[in-house]
Design an enzyme around this catalytic site. Structure first.
Site, PDB file in Angstrom:
ATOM      1  N   LYS A   1       0.844  -1.194   0.000  1.00 14.06           N
ATOM      2  CA  LYS A   1       0.000   0.000   0.000  1.00 14.06           C
ATOM      3  C   LYS A   1       0.880   1.245   0.000  1.00 14.06           C
ATOM      4  O   LYS A   1       1.509   1.562   1.014  1.00 14.06           O
ATOM      5  CB  LYS A   1      -0.928  -0.007   1.214  1.00 14.06           C
ATOM      6  CG  LYS A   1      -1.992  -1.086   1.175  1.00 14.06           C
ATOM      7  CD  LYS A   1      -2.933  -0.997   2.359  1.00 14.06           C
ATOM      8  CE  LYS A   1      -2.272  -1.496   3.629  1.00 14.06           C
ATOM      9  NZ  LYS A   1      -3.240  -1.578   4.743  1.00 14.06           N
TER      10      LYS A   1
ATOM     11  N   ARG B   1       8.470   2.124   6.797  1.00 15.07           N
ATOM     12  CA  ARG B   1       9.074   1.190   7.746  1.00 15.07           C
ATOM     13  C   ARG B   1      10.595   1.208   7.681  1.00 15.07           C
ATOM     14  O   ARG B   1      11.267   0.307   8.167  1.00 15.07           O
ATOM     15  CB  ARG B   1       8.536  -0.216   7.493  1.00 15.07           C
ATOM     16  CG  ARG B   1       7.015  -0.266   7.584  1.00 15.07           C
ATOM     17  CD  ARG B   1       6.455  -1.648   7.509  1.00 15.07           C
ATOM     18  NE  ARG B   1       6.718  -2.425   8.728  1.00 15.07           N
ATOM     19  CZ  ARG B   1       6.209  -3.628   8.970  1.00 15.07           C
ATOM     20  NH1 ARG B   1       5.403  -4.185   8.062  1.00 15.07           N
ATOM     21  NH2 ARG B   1       6.488  -4.271  10.080  1.00 15.07           N
TER      22      ARG B   1
ATOM     23  N   ASP C   1      -4.441  -6.816 -12.303  1.00 19.28           N
ATOM     24  CA  ASP C   1      -3.274  -7.452 -11.680  1.00 19.28           C
ATOM     25  C   ASP C   1      -2.267  -7.899 -12.734  1.00 19.28           C
ATOM     26  O   ASP C   1      -1.060  -7.669 -12.594  1.00 19.28           O
ATOM     27  CB  ASP C   1      -3.711  -8.662 -10.853  1.00 19.28           C
ATOM     28  CG  ASP C   1      -4.447  -8.277  -9.588  1.00 19.28           C
ATOM     29  OD1 ASP C   1      -3.972  -7.368  -8.891  1.00 19.28           O
ATOM     30  OD2 ASP C   1      -5.484  -8.878  -9.294  1.00 19.28           O
TER      31      ASP C   1
END
Length: 405
Positions: A97, A104, A169
């Site tokens: 996302k 992080r 996708d």
């Protein structure tokens, strides 16, 4: 760099690709590399496996030829092991996302500190930047189709429908594959890596361009199709024969002339509405568009698919039977090209599915391995980048890695 044990084949032999992502889009990019000969490492969460594993058969296709690494790449020594792996990696693909990796602590700059030539492909629904309202949202196939203007163009006149199975996708995965190869070409030339921002909705915006360009440059919006027929052109789309369905494209001067003779409309040729040299019949702008459809429907309904295919081949009109899935593997073209193949799974079963595509003449791809189990190659991969048995066991004991049971 020593590579993991695997046969040498394909145009990408010697390339190391690592990907982190679940389900279809990001992994599809990785698997394309694997089928073309690259060494591809699939990173999975330690606590839970990729959700694609719950499917009974599809994972055996989508995860064949891969090496499975189960590692917590965001925490302590797991992060260190991941960055060590990046030192020997050519392409890293992550699907998440928005800027999840950067949030992080694994930024492009951190990765380039460990490997300045690294090509990084970020695949997400809405991109790495933009508005907070969208950037960090989750996205799947239907989300990307809906947000891009692609979905609204598909379906029937009564209701829009997404294109399945999982069109966004696969388009996005192939975009990641091609973009990463383009960036790798430049990185090898300059010694400087690249970061690629692939937003699934932008991929579908590009794929849906054909009709949207008329709206962007004149305000005309193409209607959705009716009963599978092209929204603009007569003689194009899905049609019913006496014994099933075909698709056809009535395109070309001689094709229209000869077809009109067969369906009883030769008298319209050369009229102001259908002048000589007409290559397409517009079903809306041409006053005879509805009549062409009516006559063509009647002619096709009176003939079998075999009869239509034979006649259209004589007229050079593009046409194909709508095959059912059970008909695929016995079709002579499928047989001649070995479009369907078989391979062994890790537990010794035989799996059947699509063969490798496209077909490289001089350096063909191959299927050398079934889908690996969760953590199956963790130890081998960590040893490959310099970890000892004790180092690996320490990572496992801390819950930062998982090895095969």
């Amino acid at each position: 760099m020593d590579h993991l044990p695997m046969p040498k084949f394909g145009p990408l032999a010697g390339l190391r690709v690592v990907f982190s992502g679940i389900e279809i889009a990001g992994p599809f990019a990785g698997q394309m590399f694997a089928e073309w000969g690259a060494e591809v490492i699939w990173i999975e969460n330690v606590a839970w496996a990729d959700t694609i594993r719950v499917q009974p058969n599809y994972p055996q296709l989508s995860r064949r030829n891969l090496h499975a690494l189960s590692l917590n790449i965001f925490k302590d020594e797991g992060r260190e092991a991941f960055l060590k792996l990046m030192e020997t990696t050519d392409i890293f693909i992550e699907a998440s996302k928005g800027p999840a990796f950067a949030r992080r602590g694994i930024t492009d700059e951190v990765l380039w500190q460990h490997n300045p030539k690294l090509v990084i492909a970020h695949l997400s629904g809405f991109g790495q930047y933009g508005t907070e309202e969208y950037t960090n949202l989750p996205a799947y196939n239907t989300i990307a189709q809906a947000f891009s203007g692609y979905l609204i163009q598909n379906g029937d006149v009564d209701q829009p429908m997404p294109a399945f199975p999982y069109t966004a996708d696969y388009f996005s995965g192939l975009t990641a594959t091609t973009a990463a190869l383009a960036a790798l070409h430049k990185a090898r030339e300059t010694g400087k890596g690249e970061s690629i921002d692939i937003a699934m909705y932008e991929v579908m915006l590009r794929m849906g361009q054909y009709f949207m360009m008329d709206y962007f440059n004149g305000g005309e919006m193409c209607p959705r199709m009716s009963k599978g027929k092209d929204p603009y052109y007569a003689g194009c789309g899905l049609y019913k024969c006496a014994d099933g369905y075909i698709v056809m494209e009535l395109v070309g001067i001689t094709q229209i002339e000869e077809c009109f003779k067969d369906i009883g409309l030769a008298h319209l040729l050369g009229t102001p509405e259908i002048p000589e040299g007409t290559q397409l019949i517009h079903r809306i702008e041409c006053p005879y568009g509805p009549l062409v459809e009516e006559k063509l429907d009647a002619w096709l309904a009176a003939h079998t698919i075999a009869e239509v295919k034979e006649r259209f081949a004589e007229l050079n009109i593009a046409c194909a039977k709508v095959l059912t899935v059970p008909e695929l593997e016995s079709n002579p073209q499928y047989v001649a090209r070995e479009s369907i193949t078989q391979w062994q799974t890790m537990d010794g079963r035989t799996c059947k599915g699509p063969n490798i595509m496209p077909k490289f003449k001089n350096n063909p791809g191959q299927i050398w391995r079934g889908m690996p189990s969760h953590g199956m190659d963790t130890a081998a991969i960590l040893k490959n980048i310099g970890y000892s048995e004790n180092d690996i066991q320490e990572l496992v004991s801390k819950g930062l890695a998982k090895v095969e049971d």
